[in-house]
Design a protein around this motif. Structure first.
Motif, short mmCIF file in Angstrom:
data_model
loop_
_atom_site.label_atom_id
_atom_site.label_comp_id
_atom_site.label_asym_id
_atom_site.label_seq_id
_atom_site.Cartn_x
_atom_site.Cartn_y
_atom_site.Cartn_z
N ARG B 164 0.64 -1.22 0.07
CA ARG B 164 0.30 0.01 -0.21
C ARG B 164 0.64 0.97 0.16
O ARG B 164 0.38 2.00 0.22
CB ARG B 164 -1.09 0.30 0.83
N GLY B 165 1.73 0.82 -0.35
CA GLY B 165 3.21 2.07 -0.41
C GLY B 165 3.13 3.15 -1.75
O GLY B 165 2.23 2.60 -2.64
N ASN B 262 5.33 0.09 3.29
CA ASN B 262 4.00 -0.41 4.01
C ASN B 262 4.36 -1.53 3.92
O ASN B 262 4.58 -1.93 2.82
CB ASN B 262 2.90 -0.25 3.37
#
Lengths: 192, 262
Positions: B164-165, B262
């Motif tokens: 999710r980064g 993430n």
């Protein structure tokens, strides 16, 4: 001769401290304040990476930084073909020229208008000399023209400014009633 | 008659006074960032995105980001027909066309230059090229001229972006004869499938979502930008993930400082 790293950083920091304000004013006069910081950062980064090329005396180092900035700006303007629109933003309109009863205010308005009627080339040579304090040799090098050519250009620019002010020959007397700006920096420029 | 010396003094007296700024935090931060860089790195153009932005430092060396633009007139989005054919939604840019634009933009001798992502919006094309030193943004305007800005920034390890980064490694502003444009490029976690950009205007209202191009873990977008908007820097990003969830309210300004890992 290459400076030892510690000496180089010390000398560079001294140069940065001494020249930052002047360089920022130099750039702000020639481009929009919104990008002036970026141009200044680019020039100082270049100076760090080419520090051996930067002259030792502060006066010459300032001229080196101005020249580097001038080339950065010219390259950008050339790609955008915008030199025609460039006017050096130096002079300050009085806050309320509509109420120009005071002679000093009227004279300031006259001067600003005369300045804006000068060509960009005339503004440039006057700015390099009057506001940025470069010697004729330094300014000629920045503009990549000969020293005599610069002197001639400066002479003509001054004459043209005089001519534009001819209807207001008592300008200096009237301007003398206007107090100088408070706390002038090492180089006056436009505010962001 | 006024002498040259007198006239010079009159001019100086009429100049706008400027307070010293060299001791302000922004200047001191710049100085500190510069001296932390490797001075043996060849000088090259670098670009910065916002005047208040603090340069981000990478492990291998400083990432000084400077904006490349010369400026005089500013057009707000769509004003005076500026960037009239620009669209919120991108369209694909053929690989051959992207390579052609990159070839006109990337300096000769640039190490390891590879097109990361490209897109079209109306008459305009935008290509982001990754290099050994960072990235170069190449923008082809409506007249076919190619403008470029470069960003010296070491990217984060893609693995750190996880699922999710997001890393925004380029956010330069450039200027064409039509006015300002703001360009974005970055990398995404493996589960990020779409990126939407929201630009908040000076009056507090937000424009419609601008959908970025997403491809192979990279994203890119650009939009016309007025000067006032550029000063507020209130652009935000929303990530849409493969499972249908979203991650919103990511300030572009913050992402330029630090990627979201993430």
């Amino acid at each position: 001769m290459r400076r030892p790293p510690s000496d180089a950083e010390t000398a560079y920091r001294e140069l940065f401290e001494a020249a930052y304000d002047d360089l920022l004013c130099f750039v702000e006069r020639r481009t929009h304040p919104a990008v002036a910081d970026d141009v200044v950062a680019e020039v100082f980064l270049t100076a760090w990476r080419r520090f051996d090329d930067v002259p030792g005396p502060l006066s010459d180092a300032r001229a080196w930084l101005f020249t580097a900035a001038y080339h950065v700006l010219r390259n950008r303007q050339r790609s955008e073909q915008r030199q025609q629109n460039l006017t050096l933003r130096i002079l300050r309109e009085p806050d309320d020229p509509g109420h120009a009863e005071a002679d000093g205010v009227a004279a300031r308005v006259d001067l600003v208008r005369a300045w804006h009627r000068l060509s960009v080339k005339d503004q440039e040579v006057l700015t390099l000399t009057v506001f940025e304090g470069l010697t004729g040799t330094q300014a000629a090098r920045l503009l990549n023209i000969s020293r005599p050519a610069f002197s001639l250009r400066l002479l003509r620019a001054r004459r043209r400014l005089h001519q534009l002010l001819r209807p207001h020959l008592d300008l200096d007397a009237r301007m003398s009633e206007t107090p100088p700006p408070a706390q002038p920096s090492t180089a006056a420029g436009v505010s962001a | 008659m006024t002498s040259h010396r007198d006239l010079d003094q009159i001019l100086r007296n009429a100049a706008e006074p400027v307070a010293p700024r060299g001791r302000q935090p922004l200047a001191q931060q710049l100085l500190d960032d510069i001296v932390r860089t490797d001075p043996t790195t060849p000088a090259a153009p670098v670009t910065m995105t916002a005047r208040t932005r603090r340069p981000r430092l990478a492990l291998a060396g400083a990432a000084l980001v400077l904006a490349a633009a010369a400026v005089f007139t500013v057009n707000a989005v769509g004003a005076d027909g500026a960037y009239a054919s620009w669209t919120n939604d991108p369209s694909p840019l053929p690989a051959s066309e992207a390579q052609s634009i990159a070839a006109r933009c990337v300096p000769a001798g640039t190490q390891s230059a590879q097109v990361a992502i490209g897109e079209r919006r109306g008459e305009y094309a935008y290509v982001n090229v990754r290099t050994a030193d960072g990235s170069i943004t190449c923008f082809r305007d409506h007249d076919g001229r190619v403008h470029d800005t470069s960003v010296l920034a070491s990217p984060v390890d893609a693995a750190l972006l996880g699922t999710r980064g997001i890393e925004l490694y380029a956010w330069p502003q450039l200027h064409t004869e039509e006015g300002y444009a703001r360009l974005m490029a970055g990398r995404l976690g493996t589960q990020v499938k779409a990126v939407e950009v929201t630009v908040r205007h000076q009056d507090g209202t937000s424009g419609p979502a601008i959908r970025a191009t997403v491809s192979d873990g990279y994203f890119a977008a650009w939009y016309p930008e007025g000067l006032e908007e550029s000063n507020t820097n209130s652009t935000s990003l929303t990530l849409r993930l493969a499972d249908g969830s979203t991650v919103g309210g990511l300030a572009a300004r913050d992402l330029m400082e630090e990627p979201m890992l993430n």
